[in-house]
Design a protein around this motif. Sequence first.
Motif, PDB file in Angstrom:
ATOM      1  N   CYS A 136      46.347  82.177 125.725  1.00 34.60           N
ATOM      2  CA  CYS A 136      46.096  83.101 126.834  1.00 34.60           C
ATOM      3  C   CYS A 136      46.112  84.557 126.367  1.00 34.60           C
ATOM      4  O   CYS A 136      45.226  85.352 126.716  1.00 34.60           O
TER       5      CYS A 136
ATOM      6  N   LYS B 200      43.053  85.330 124.179  1.00 34.54           N
ATOM      7  CA  LYS B 200      41.827  85.492 124.970  1.00 34.54           C
ATOM      8  C   LYS B 200      41.795  86.837 125.676  1.00 34.54           C
ATOM      9  O   LYS B 200      40.756  87.499 125.749  1.00 34.54           O
TER      10      LYS B 200
ATOM     11  N   ASP C  60      47.038  78.542 130.608  1.00 31.96           N
ATOM     12  CA  ASP C  60      45.667  78.292 130.156  1.00 31.96           C
ATOM     13  C   ASP C  60      44.783  77.655 131.229  1.00 31.96           C
ATOM     14  O   ASP C  60      43.726  77.110 130.931  1.00 31.96           O
TER      15      ASP C  60
ATOM     16  N   ASN D  85      40.824  81.403 132.567  1.00 26.10           N
ATOM     17  CA  ASN D  85      40.155  81.833 131.344  1.00 26.10           C
ATOM     18  C   ASN D  85      40.161  83.357 131.292  1.00 26.10           C
ATOM     19  O   ASN D  85      39.387  84.015 132.002  1.00 26.10           O
TER      20      ASN D  85
ATOM     21  N   HIS E 207      40.693  75.654 134.948  1.00 26.87           N
ATOM     22  CA  HIS E 207      40.760  74.621 133.917  1.00 26.87           C
ATOM     23  C   HIS E 207      42.029  73.797 134.078  1.00 26.87           C
ATOM     24  O   HIS E 207      43.019  74.272 134.661  1.00 26.87           O
TER      25      HIS E 207
END
Length: 401
Positions: free
Chosen positions: A35, A38, A105, A108, A217
Amino acid sequence: MSETMHPEQQSPDPNSIELSVVMPCLNEADTVGVCVNKAVRAMSDAGIRGEVILADNGSTDQSKAIAIENGARTIDVRQRGYGAALMHGIEASRGRFVLMGDADDSYNFLEIPAFVDELRKDYDLVQGCRLPRGGGTVLPGAMPFLHRWFGNPVLSWLVRLMFRIPINDVYCGMRGFKRTLYDRLDLRSPGMEFATEMIIKSGLHGASMSQVPITLHPDGRQQHGPHLRTFRDGWRTLRLFLVFSPKWTFFRPGLLLIIMAIIGYALAIPQIRVFGAALDVHTLLVASLAGLLGWQCVLLATLSRIFAGREGMMPKHEKLENLTVEKGLIFGLLAAGIGVVMISVIVFRWWQGEFGELQYPVTMRWVVPGVTLVAIGFQTAMASLMAGVLKMQRSRDEDAA
């Protein structure tokens, strides 16, 4: 609350930070690195000057060390709870904008630029939407059946109905907002209902809002399941709706009861027949009960709205602020006075009849409304005095002035 900074995060001028990404964390070693990575990568690729803050709520695994390795700074939050972690993390942020999102997670963080684009358009709050109604996508296994088809849609519908807020996914934990909005809202919920409180208060304060479709997700954690508890947190959210909407909780039910009471009086006093049944004093008694309960609800709506405005939980209601204790007392004394007169008429007639037998179908048509008016007058007078006590509590704005 203590703080640990990654060396590379210590040097930038705080005034140059545009976005602070805040992640609450409790034993998220499985996913926190992905996380944070990203988020850092998304801001770097989009040219967004930002930071990532991990608000750690007592992790006993390697969550903090992993977050620091991937470019975050961490703060320790001793007060337990999702909302508590977020509040401390946001308060430690240095960006003009803040984006919050879970460290499991399921969100996104590469979608960050879409939120920043909307915030740059001067929206106060940009809400992520996972539900198809708002253009979002829920991947298979990402959301429990009850949450997807009942909990989230129903609670989001209630928000739109009760608060007229154009949000399709009130429970989505990924959202961006101006730091100035957060400072204005005075949020207080330490639990999962924090996200809902933010949405409700933003609407009550007239904040401008936008939505960004996102993809949810499946939870990437392996060591433990979700922190969300379906029924407990669902009830807390519903309870929050009731607290922040005296109109729906007290006023409208009270108004409905008062209308029922008026209809009951209109049918019972002239003894109108309904489906062959003559409505009489028993109907009058039931109607009086409905009227008393309804008026009590209206008074509670008034007091709770004054209290909420004075405490900064909601914007002040100008009409109620201008309602004086004296006006309430006058109304209460007038209603009680009329009730006493009606009761006195029957007592006088009883005296004229040398305290003999009374014609109850006749006398009760005076006594029941009289008693009801005395009770309403007393309730109103006492509530007016209580309103005066509440108005003695100075608001934060008045203290600052």
